[in-house]
Design an enzyme around this catalytic site. Structure first.
Site, PDB file in Angstrom:
ATOM      1  N   GLU A 275       0.819  -1.213   0.000  1.00  0.00           N
ATOM      2  CA  GLU A 275       0.000   0.000   0.000  1.00  0.00           C
ATOM      3  C   GLU A 275       0.852   1.263   0.000  1.00  0.00           C
ATOM      4  O   GLU A 275       0.420   2.313  -0.491  1.00  0.00           O
ATOM      5  CB  GLU A 275      -0.918  -0.009   1.231  1.00  0.00           C
ATOM      6  CG  GLU A 275      -2.137   0.874   1.095  1.00  0.00           C
ATOM      7  CD  GLU A 275      -3.162   0.610   2.188  1.00  0.00           C
ATOM      8  OE1 GLU A 275      -4.257   0.135   1.864  1.00  0.00           O
ATOM      9  OE2 GLU A 275      -2.859   0.875   3.370  1.00  0.00           O
ATOM     10  N   HIS A 296       8.229 -27.096  -1.439  1.00  0.00           N
ATOM     11  CA  HIS A 296       7.729 -28.347  -2.016  1.00  0.00           C
ATOM     12  C   HIS A 296       6.591 -28.109  -2.999  1.00  0.00           C
ATOM     13  O   HIS A 296       6.031 -29.063  -3.534  1.00  0.00           O
ATOM     14  CB  HIS A 296       7.273 -29.289  -0.890  1.00  0.00           C
ATOM     15  CG  HIS A 296       8.395 -29.756  -0.031  1.00  0.00           C
ATOM     16  ND1 HIS A 296       9.004 -30.988  -0.186  1.00  0.00           N
ATOM     17  CD2 HIS A 296       9.054 -29.146   0.985  1.00  0.00           C
ATOM     18  CE1 HIS A 296       9.974 -31.117   0.699  1.00  0.00           C
ATOM     19  NE2 HIS A 296      10.029 -30.014   1.424  1.00  0.00           N
ATOM     20  N   LYS A 405     -13.852   0.485  -3.318  1.00  0.00           N
ATOM     21  CA  LYS A 405     -14.919   0.885  -2.406  1.00  0.00           C
ATOM     22  C   LYS A 405     -16.027   1.621  -3.165  1.00  0.00           C
ATOM     23  O   LYS A 405     -17.219   1.401  -2.930  1.00  0.00           O
ATOM     24  CB  LYS A 405     -14.370   1.783  -1.296  1.00  0.00           C
ATOM     25  CG  LYS A 405     -13.446   1.068  -0.326  1.00  0.00           C
ATOM     26  CD  LYS A 405     -12.995   2.024   0.767  1.00  0.00           C
ATOM     27  CE  LYS A 405     -12.057   1.345   1.744  1.00  0.00           C
ATOM     28  NZ  LYS A 405     -11.599   2.277   2.792  1.00  0.00           N
TER      29      LYS A 405
END
Length: 416
Positions: A275, A296, A405
């Site tokens: 951010e 792995h 938003k």
């Protein structure tokens, strides 16, 4: 107290490019400490944290512990990641305050009805308190969770007692949560206006839930204040220069942790760097990975895949607990400890990835203490801020976050 160490396994040309940024990094650090930039109230805040406020946090934490055995912490992003990281990381008895402390649960960081319904079922018969953390009180994820858990408190205790079990960390003057806290008499703490959420773990945002879970927050603040020592300030500055040099040629930064206690810290670091630096087409994508587990599954790509990344390894040198294996039927591992194996993974992957010319930064954390956590947080915050300034971006705003938003609220309005 032992100090954090940072080592570099990179080529000399990269280190020369990083060294060339040293003067600019000094200038960037000076700008932070001069206080001329917005949202830099976190700089050196641990060393000057108001004693009256610290004592009130400790008193409130003890009050919470006296009321409940389960504490719900509601917040998203910087409002919960730092506290969650601390509670996962710190596990030494000498980092804990004496007494019996509630178990912490986190809500309001996703919009999963399944997650929150299961949490409700788990907590319905527990003695509860809630800490809600939001600067505005209007963010959907924590707002929805607060409505749910406030309803549960009212159902269990009645409205008056419910209000005595709700604690708020919010803006000093305005916002939906501030107004509600004033109206209902919630015990409240202020998120300083000059500290952004992702830099707020060493403010009441992080300190109240951390203290309420029984961690000695004075030790944590002492670790952060100790990171102002010249040696660690120099570490943070060099760390920033190396990252800024790498950002010019790599697009991914992997935060590799070797112990599950560091997983949530890696998640906090993802937000801090992503951010702060991901702007104007700049920044490296921060990705948390677990070693040896992910060796792995992703190890082949790390070793031989497209080299778009560099690695920041987070390794605890002296973990609190260990197992030495004693089994004559397993001669290959008998007499050896998990710590030895984990160290072997660190050294083995360092050698293998350096041979593949992958740049590596090794952050060596002395132990899982409150002091070490405070030190680690502040060094990373300082590094992040300086790196952003070296890149020419503002490391304290997040304009891109508002885009989702806006779209979400438009959809909800149309759907309603």
């Amino acid at each position: 107290m032992e100090k954090l160490r940072i080592e570099y396994e990179t080529d000399s040309a990269l280190m020369a490019r990083a060294k060339a940024l040293s003067g600019a990094a000094d200038d960037a650090a000076a700008r932070l400490y001069e206080g001329g930039l917005d949202f830099t109230g976190w700089v050196n805040y641990a060393a000057r944290f108001p004693e009256a406020e610290l004592s009130r946090i400790e008193k409130t934490a003890a009050e919470i512990a006296g009321k409940c055995d389960a504490l719900v912490v509601i917040g998203i992003g910087g409002s919960y990641l730092g506290a969650r990281a601390a509670l996962s990381f710190i596990d030494r008895e000498d980092s804990k305050s004496p007494g019996v402390w509630p178990e912490a649960f986190f809500a309001g960081f996703n919009l999963s009805g399944t997650y929150h319904q299961r949490l409700l079922r788990e907590l319905r018969n527990r003695e509860l308190c809630v800490i809600v953390i939001s600067k505005s009180g209007g963010t959907l994820e924590p707002s929805a969770a607060f409505a749910v858990f406030k309803g549960l408190l009212i159902e269990k205790y009645g409205r008056e007692e419910a209000c005595r079990r709700i604690y708020a960390v919010t803006d000093a003057k305005s916002g939906k949560l501030k107004a509600e806290a004033d109206q209902n008499g919630y015990e409240s703490f202020v998120l300083p206006s000059d500290i952004g959420g992702r830099y707020s773990v060493l403010s009441p945002v992080g300190l109240l839930p951390i203290a309420a879970a029984g961690i000695d927050i004075r030790q944590m603040l002492a670790g952060a204040a100790g990171a102002e020592a010249p040696e660690l300030r120099a570490f943070a500055k060099e760390f920033a220069c190396v990252r800024a040099a790498l950002e010019q040629e790599k697009v991914v930064e992997t935060f590799a942790y070797f112990d599950p206690s560091v997983e949530d810290f890696a998640g906090w670091a993802q937000q801090l760097f992503g951010e702060s630096e991901g702007k104007d087409g700049r920044g490296a994508l921060p990705v948390a990975v677990s070693f040896s587990r992910d060796l792995h599954s992703l190890g082949q790509f790390f070793q031989d895949g497209r080299q778009i990344f560099y690695e920041t390894m987070l390794f605890v040198e002296n973990p609190t607990l260990d197992i030495t294996i004693q089994n004559e039927d397993a001669a290959d591992v008998s007499g050896r400890s998990y710590s030895e194996f984990n160290r072997a993974v660190l050294e083995g992957v360092t050698r293998a990835h350096r041979a593949a010319q992958i740049p590596i930064i090794r952050v060596l954390i002395p132990q899982n203490s409150a002091y070490a956590f405070g030190q680690l947080v502040y060094v990373f915050e300082l590094c992040c801020a300086v790196t952003g300034l070296l890149m020419g971006v503002n490391p304290f705003d997040q304009p891109g976050v508002e885009a989702y938003k806006k779209g979400m609220l438009e959809y909800l309005a149309a759907a309603k």
